[in-house]
Design a protein around this motif. Structure first.
Motif, PDB file in Angstrom:
ATOM      1  N   ILE A  61      40.454 -35.080 -57.226  1.00 25.94           N
ATOM      2  CA  ILE A  61      39.872 -36.018 -56.258  1.00 25.94           C
ATOM      3  C   ILE A  61      39.152 -35.300 -55.115  1.00 25.94           C
ATOM      4  O   ILE A  61      38.588 -35.957 -54.243  1.00 25.94           O
ATOM      5  N   GLU A  62      39.150 -33.976 -55.124  1.00 20.75           N
ATOM      6  CA  GLU A  62      38.582 -33.212 -54.024  1.00 20.75           C
ATOM      7  C   GLU A  62      37.090 -33.491 -53.843  1.00 20.75           C
ATOM      8  O   GLU A  62      36.610 -33.631 -52.709  1.00 20.75           O
ATOM      9  N   ASP A  63      36.352 -33.621 -54.943  1.00 22.34           N
ATOM     10  CA  ASP A  63      34.906 -33.860 -54.830  1.00 22.34           C
ATOM     11  C   ASP A  63      34.608 -35.189 -54.129  1.00 22.34           C
ATOM     12  O   ASP A  63      33.725 -35.271 -53.278  1.00 22.34           O
ATOM     13  N   LEU A 117      36.573 -36.795 -52.041  1.00 17.19           N
ATOM     14  CA  LEU A 117      36.967 -36.680 -50.638  1.00 17.19           C
ATOM     15  C   LEU A 117      35.950 -35.865 -49.843  1.00 17.19           C
ATOM     16  O   LEU A 117      35.682 -36.167 -48.674  1.00 17.19           O
ATOM     17  N   LEU A 118      35.355 -34.850 -50.477  1.00 19.09           N
ATOM     18  CA  LEU A 118      34.296 -34.078 -49.803  1.00 19.09           C
ATOM     19  C   LEU A 118      33.050 -34.938 -49.566  1.00 19.09           C
ATOM     20  O   LEU A 118      32.385 -34.799 -48.534  1.00 19.09           O
ATOM     21  N   GLU A 119      32.737 -35.818 -50.529  1.00 17.74           N
ATOM     22  CA  GLU A 119      31.611 -36.743 -50.329  1.00 17.74           C
ATOM     23  C   GLU A 119      31.855 -37.628 -49.109  1.00 17.74           C
ATOM     24  O   GLU A 119      30.948 -37.850 -48.295  1.00 17.74           O
ATOM     25  N   PHE A 120      33.080 -38.158 -49.009  1.00 15.67           N
ATOM     26  CA  PHE A 120      33.416 -38.983 -47.848  1.00 15.67           C
ATOM     27  C   PHE A 120      33.320 -38.181 -46.556  1.00 15.67           C
ATOM     28  O   PHE A 120      32.830 -38.673 -45.542  1.00 15.67           O
ATOM     29  N   SER A 121      33.773 -36.922 -46.585  1.00 15.48           N
ATOM     30  CA  SER A 121      33.692 -36.074 -45.391  1.00 15.48           C
ATOM     31  C   SER A 121      32.241 -35.837 -44.987  1.00 15.48           C
ATOM     32  O   SER A 121      31.903 -35.869 -43.795  1.00 15.48           O
ATOM     33  N   ASN A 122      31.381 -35.605 -45.974  1.00 24.37           N
ATOM     34  CA  ASN A 122      29.955 -35.390 -45.669  1.00 24.37           C
ATOM     35  C   ASN A 122      29.313 -36.658 -45.110  1.00 24.37           C
ATOM     36  O   ASN A 122      28.521 -36.598 -44.169  1.00 24.37           O
ATOM     37  N   LYS A 123      29.648 -37.810 -45.687  1.00 23.69           N
ATOM     38  CA  LYS A 123      29.122 -39.073 -45.164  1.00 23.69           C
ATOM     39  C   LYS A 123      29.586 -39.298 -43.728  1.00 23.69           C
ATOM     40  O   LYS A 123      28.819 -39.759 -42.883  1.00 23.69           O
ATOM     41  N   LEU A 124      30.853 -38.956 -43.470  1.00 23.06           N
ATOM     42  CA  LEU A 124      31.404 -39.142 -42.129  1.00 23.06           C
ATOM     43  C   LEU A 124      30.710 -38.224 -41.126  1.00 23.06           C
ATOM     44  O   LEU A 124      30.380 -38.649 -40.016  1.00 23.06           O
ATOM     45  N   LYS A 125      30.436 -36.978 -41.515  1.00 22.80           N
ATOM     46  CA  LYS A 125      29.714 -36.059 -40.636  1.00 22.80           C
ATOM     47  C   LYS A 125      28.311 -36.570 -40.345  1.00 22.80           C
ATOM     48  O   LYS A 125      27.832 -36.487 -39.214  1.00 22.80           O
TER      49      LYS A 125
END
Length: 193
Positions: free
Chosen positions: A21-23, A25-33
């Protein structure tokens, strides 16, 4: 926001299954940034935070669905995700309670920041909304009757009926507005969640 992963050896590695699920979650982190660094020109102060709330809701719902709906992750991984800030534990706790299943954020139920010390109406179940609306209609009519002392005049019976018709139309319009507002809020949740 979840902590940045570093090569520090003092930190425990994530539990098994995190790689799957890391990919996402990283997408969500990038969207949040991106949402945090987005320009706030020509937006109202409260509108700037909407995308951040939406992305946080999506990420939390993703983790919630993985654990509670699909049962695709272990309890250890779920606890680790909550501990490291990948999901909002308080929001998930509310989702587990009846009547809060579609709650978009905790701000919707905080009464301190609203004008009338009430939460957002869209979280209320449809059955409860009808009961509340019916009691609201009765309270509105009785208060107007009392304010204008309409119940005591037998001579103006026709005037009373005309005013009651106007009151019922007003109450019906208010109810329809609340239903439309609730449907719009639910549609927004479907689009962002």
């Amino acid at each position: 926001m979840p902590p940045v992963r570093t090569a520090a050896r003092s930190r425990k590695p994530p539990p098994a299954g995190f790689e799957d699920i890391e990919d996402t979650l990283l997408e969500f982190s990038n969207k949040l940034k991106d949402a945090e660094s987005a320009s706030s020109d020509q937006k109202k102060r409260h509108e700037v935070t909407w995308p951040i709330f939406q992305i946080t809701h999506q990420r939390t719902r993703y983790v919630y669905d993985l654990y509670y709906e699909r049962e695709a992750i272990s309890k250890q991984l779920y606890d680790w995700l909550l501990k490291h800030g990948y999901a909002d534990a308080m929001l998930i706790a509310k989702w587990k309670k009846q009547g809060y299943e579609q709650l978009c954020c905790l701000r919707c139920i905080q009464t301190k920041e609203t004008n009338f010390n009430k939460g957002v109406r869209a979280r209320i179940e449809e059955d409860l909304m009808d009961i509340e609306q019916h009691s609201f209609d009765e309270a509105l009519i009785s208060s107007i009757l009392m304010d204008h002392n309409l119940g005591s005049h037998q001579n103006n019976r026709e005037t009373v009926h005309q005013k009651l018709d106007m009151i019922w139309l007003l109450a019906k319009a208010i109810r329809e507005f609340n239903i439309i507002h609730s449907n719009i809020h639910k549609a927004q949740l479907r689009n962002y969640g």
